[in-house]
Design a protein around this motif. Structure first.
Motif, PDB file in Angstrom:
ATOM      1  N   LEU A  70       0.014  10.356  -3.334  1.00 27.70           N
ATOM      2  CA  LEU A  70       0.083  11.713  -2.520  1.00 27.70           C
ATOM      3  C   LEU A  70       0.173  12.781  -3.591  1.00 27.70           C
ATOM      4  CD1 LEU A  70       0.375  12.769   0.212  1.00 27.70           C
ATOM      5  CD2 LEU A  70       2.818  12.447   0.175  1.00 27.70           C
ATOM      6  N   GLY A  71       1.214  12.601  -4.942  1.00 23.86           N
ATOM      7  CA  GLY A  71       1.274  13.637  -5.886  1.00 23.86           C
ATOM      8  C   GLY A  71       0.028  13.787  -6.423  1.00 23.86           C
ATOM      9  N   GLN A  72      -0.683  12.873  -7.029  1.00 21.69           N
ATOM     10  CA  GLN A  72      -1.981  12.825  -7.774  1.00 21.69           C
ATOM     11  C   GLN A  72      -3.016  13.568  -6.930  1.00 21.69           C
ATOM     12  OE1 GLN A  72      -3.300  12.792 -10.676  1.00 21.69           O
ATOM     13  NE2 GLN A  72      -3.004  10.739 -10.836  1.00 21.69           N
ATOM     14  N   MET A  73      -3.019  13.473  -5.653  1.00 22.66           N
ATOM     15  CA  MET A  73      -4.060  14.181  -4.691  1.00 22.66           C
ATOM     16  C   MET A  73      -3.594  15.735  -4.744  1.00 22.66           C
ATOM     17  SD  MET A  73      -4.361  14.129  -0.497  1.00 22.66           S
ATOM     18  CE  MET A  73      -2.724  15.228  -0.469  1.00 22.66           C
ATOM     19  N   LEU A  74      -2.365  15.930  -4.620  1.00 24.78           N
ATOM     20  CA  LEU A  74      -2.179  17.442  -4.937  1.00 24.78           C
ATOM     21  C   LEU A  74      -2.403  18.023  -6.031  1.00 24.78           C
ATOM     22  CD1 LEU A  74       1.355  17.301  -3.245  1.00 24.78           C
ATOM     23  CD2 LEU A  74      -0.553  18.225  -2.156  1.00 24.78           C
TER      24      LEU A  74
ATOM     25  N   VAL B  39      -6.875   5.636  -4.966  1.00 21.39           N
ATOM     26  CA  VAL B  39      -6.468   5.918  -3.792  1.00 21.39           C
ATOM     27  C   VAL B  39      -6.728   7.337  -3.422  1.00 21.39           C
ATOM     28  CG1 VAL B  39      -4.518   4.251  -3.805  1.00 21.39           C
ATOM     29  CG2 VAL B  39      -4.047   6.363  -4.256  1.00 21.39           C
ATOM     30  N   VAL B  40      -6.875   8.274  -4.280  1.00 18.80           N
ATOM     31  CA  VAL B  40      -7.199   9.654  -3.916  1.00 18.80           C
ATOM     32  C   VAL B  40      -8.482   9.646  -3.735  1.00 18.80           C
ATOM     33  CG1 VAL B  40      -6.968  11.959  -4.929  1.00 18.80           C
ATOM     34  CG2 VAL B  40      -5.215  10.527  -5.247  1.00 18.80           C
ATOM     35  N   VAL B  41      -9.571   9.178  -4.759  1.00 23.77           N
ATOM     36  CA  VAL B  41     -10.737   9.439  -4.783  1.00 23.77           C
ATOM     37  C   VAL B  41     -11.639   8.790  -3.582  1.00 23.77           C
ATOM     38  CG1 VAL B  41     -12.846   9.235  -6.207  1.00 23.77           C
ATOM     39  CG2 VAL B  41     -10.825   9.748  -7.143  1.00 23.77           C
ATOM     40  N   ILE B  42     -11.250   7.295  -3.508  1.00 21.57           N
ATOM     41  CA  ILE B  42     -11.656   6.462  -2.583  1.00 21.57           C
ATOM     42  C   ILE B  42     -11.386   7.026  -1.385  1.00 21.57           C
ATOM     43  CG2 ILE B  42     -11.844   4.337  -1.369  1.00 21.57           C
ATOM     44  CD1 ILE B  42     -11.090   2.959  -4.201  1.00 21.57           C
ATOM     45  N   GLY B  43     -10.253   7.720  -1.153  1.00 17.04           N
ATOM     46  CA  GLY B  43      -9.778   8.404   0.145  1.00 17.04           C
ATOM     47  C   GLY B  43     -10.349   9.393   0.755  1.00 17.04           C
TER      48      GLY B  43
ATOM     49  N   ALA C 201       1.136  -1.213  -0.090  1.00 15.56           N
ATOM     50  CA  ALA C 201      -0.079   0.053   0.038  1.00 15.56           C
ATOM     51  C   ALA C 201       0.804   1.328   0.042  1.00 15.56           C
ATOM     52  CB  ALA C 201      -0.934   0.274   1.124  1.00 15.56           C
ATOM     53  N   THR C 202       2.072   1.019   0.538  1.00 12.44           N
ATOM     54  CA  THR C 202       3.065   2.390   0.486  1.00 12.44           C
ATOM     55  C   THR C 202       3.206   2.850  -0.735  1.00 12.44           C
ATOM     56  OG1 THR C 202       3.914   1.651   2.731  1.00 12.44           O
ATOM     57  CG2 THR C 202       5.199   3.202   1.709  1.00 12.44           C
ATOM     58  N   PHE C 203       3.589   1.973  -1.755  1.00  9.48           N
ATOM     59  CA  PHE C 203       3.741   2.513  -3.037  1.00  9.48           C
ATOM     60  C   PHE C 203       2.592   3.089  -3.692  1.00  9.48           C
ATOM     61  CE2 PHE C 203       6.446  -1.535  -2.640  1.00  9.48           C
ATOM     62  CZ  PHE C 203       7.750  -0.656  -2.674  1.00  9.48           C
ATOM     63  N   PHE C 204       1.408   2.550  -3.339  1.00  9.76           N
ATOM     64  CA  PHE C 204       0.444   3.373  -3.799  1.00  9.76           C
ATOM     65  C   PHE C 204       0.129   4.657  -3.126  1.00  9.76           C
ATOM     66  CE2 PHE C 204      -2.090  -0.916  -4.271  1.00  9.76           C
ATOM     67  CZ  PHE C 204      -1.701  -1.357  -5.675  1.00  9.76           C
ATOM     68  N   VAL C 205       0.617   4.817  -2.167  1.00  5.98           N
ATOM     69  CA  VAL C 205       0.418   5.990  -1.299  1.00  5.98           C
ATOM     70  C   VAL C 205       1.270   6.948  -1.836  1.00  5.98           C
ATOM     71  CG1 VAL C 205       0.705   7.150   0.662  1.00  5.98           C
ATOM     72  CG2 VAL C 205      -0.703   5.052   0.727  1.00  5.98           C
ATOM     73  N   ILE C 206       2.323   6.628  -2.168  1.00  9.12           N
ATOM     74  CA  ILE C 206       3.570   7.568  -2.526  1.00  9.12           C
ATOM     75  C   ILE C 206       3.112   8.289  -3.832  1.00  9.12           C
ATOM     76  CG2 ILE C 206       6.157   7.856  -3.203  1.00  9.12           C
ATOM     77  CD1 ILE C 206       6.630   5.587  -1.440  1.00  9.12           C
ATOM     78  N   ALA C 207       2.620   7.511  -4.966  1.00  7.13           N
ATOM     79  CA  ALA C 207       2.204   7.944  -6.194  1.00  7.13           C
ATOM     80  C   ALA C 207       1.169   8.720  -6.014  1.00  7.13           C
ATOM     81  CB  ALA C 207       2.107   6.703  -7.060  1.00  7.13           C
TER      82      ALA C 207
ATOM     83  N   PRO D  39      -5.138  11.690   4.942  1.00  9.26           N
ATOM     84  CA  PRO D  39      -5.252  10.460   5.769  1.00  9.26           C
ATOM     85  C   PRO D  39      -6.032   9.140   5.033  1.00  9.26           C
ATOM     86  CG  PRO D  39      -6.054  12.237   7.259  1.00  9.26           C
ATOM     87  CD  PRO D  39      -5.739  12.795   5.771  1.00  9.26           C
ATOM     88  N   GLY D  40      -6.949   9.708   4.180  1.00 12.23           N
ATOM     89  CA  GLY D  40      -7.661   8.549   3.625  1.00 12.23           C
ATOM     90  C   GLY D  40      -6.826   7.646   2.228  1.00 12.23           C
ATOM     91  N   LEU D  41      -5.695   8.424   1.866  1.00 12.94           N
ATOM     92  CA  LEU D  41      -4.895   7.775   1.106  1.00 12.94           C
ATOM     93  C   LEU D  41      -4.472   6.280   1.524  1.00 12.94           C
ATOM     94  CD1 LEU D  41      -2.412  10.646  -0.029  1.00 12.94           C
ATOM     95  CD2 LEU D  41      -4.049   9.427  -1.268  1.00 12.94           C
ATOM     96  N   TRP D  42      -4.170   6.451   2.897  1.00  7.04           N
ATOM     97  CA  TRP D  42      -3.559   4.931   3.581  1.00  7.04           C
ATOM     98  C   TRP D  42      -5.006   4.017   3.687  1.00  7.04           C
ATOM     99  CZ3 TRP D  42       1.250   3.695   4.060  1.00  7.04           C
ATOM    100  CH2 TRP D  42       2.310   4.651   4.038  1.00  7.04           C
TER     101      TRP D  42
END
Length: 312
Positions: free
Chosen positions: A53-57, A250-254, A45-51, A266-269
């Motif tokens: 996080l940038g997409q969320m911004l 991960v951005v939208v579901i989060g 999941a960490t790899f999904f979050v790293i990518a 927080p929702g990314l995780w």
């Protein structure tokens, strides 16, 4: 009770859904290796979050902003970084520097397409992503990629059973959440996403805020690619294939608003764990890939339907 759930943060639903899937895995596996399953899912999941996080911004910067070049940046950065390392610790710094430069260069190129040539972000970043992927294909034909042992050890190292890499990026996610709320640059991104004209009238540099998020997305995509290549023992052309969908999911579901201006770090995780655990559960059930993709799409729709307030 219903009103209490209605007022709950949008990102809480991703955690609840992940908990349900985890309990299902425990039941299916009869409790065998439940903590190990959770720990491995958290690491992936960490790899999904790293990518993500940038997409969320980028998405927070307002409607129409999206970065579809992430998989291409990940692949190219992973190849060039691990190719420069030559499997030695002596090449670690030069490999990392090269990979990070790829990320920053990709961010600058995307910005040139969007701000100078006025190409819509969806079109521009999708096209640039193909360029980065093609460059990786050309490089892969004559390169041998092997990560530094130190970097490979970092990606697989654990602290009290939890990936050290995960701990680091949990802290980075928290710093990002604070930065968006407490710094002028962060508030500029939020204001830009809510109303570009109002943000400009309020004195925020909207052009600078837009540049910031695309540069951050390119840099984080490169970091994700470098770490994923190191974890896998080397880069591969299809290593980031699923990140085109996952970085957005991960951005939208989060809980981040696709309309912009309302991120949910927080929702990314929660969403990344949900997607990782879902794949694990379907693999335990020996489901074919087609069924896994359908089930993943169904879960995304279900979580969004529950998390989205009625009437919006």
């Amino acid at each position: 009770m219903g009103q209490r759930f209605a007022n709950a943060p949008r990102w809480i639903w991703s955690y609840l859904a992940a908990a349900v899937v985890y309990l299902a895995i425990v039941v299916i596996a009869a409790g065998a290796g439940s903590f190990q399953t959770f720990s491995i899912a958290l690491q992936f999941a960490t790899f999904f979050v790293i990518a993500g996080l940038g997409q969320m911004l980028v998405i927070t910067a307002g409607p129409g902003n999206i970065d579809l070049s992430i998989p291409g940046v990940m692949t190219l950065a992973g190849y060039l970084a691990t190719g420069a390392m030559h499997g030695s610790n002596a090449g670690l710094l030069s490999g990392l520097a090269l990979g990070l430069l790829i990320g920053l260069g990709a961010g600058l190129f995307n910005l040139a397409l969007i701000r100078l040539l006025r190409i819509p972000p969806m079109v521009g970043t999708l096209a640039s992503g193909f360029i980065y992927q093609s460059a990786a294909i050309a490089y892969s034909s004559h390169a041998v990629t092997q990560p530094s042992p130190l970097l490979a050890a970092f990606t697989s190292g654990r602290v009290l059973g939890v990936s050290a890499m995960t701990v680091l990026f949990i802290l980075l996610t928290a710093a990002c959440a604070v930065g968006l709320q407490r710094t002028r640059a962060g508030r500029a991104v939020l204001a830009l996403g809510q109303n570009r004209r109002a943000a400009s009238l309020a004195g925020f540099r909207v052009g600078g805020a837009l540049s910031l998020v695309y540069l951050a997305s390119g840099l984080l995509a490169a970091i994700a690619g470098i770490l994923l290549a190191a974890y896998s023992g080397g880069a591969s052309l299809d290593m980031a294939r699923e990140y085109l969908l996952m970085s957005i999911a991960v951005v939208v579901i989060g809980g981040t608003s696709i309309a912009g201006g309302d991120p949910a770090p927080p929702g990314l995780w929660g969403s990344a764990m949900l997607l990782g655990l879902l794949v694990t559960m379907l693999n335990l059930l020996h489901m074919p890939e087609g069924v896994r993709l359908i089930a993943t799409g169904g879960v995304i729709i279900g979580v969004l339907a529950v998390a989205t307030p009625q009437g919006t």
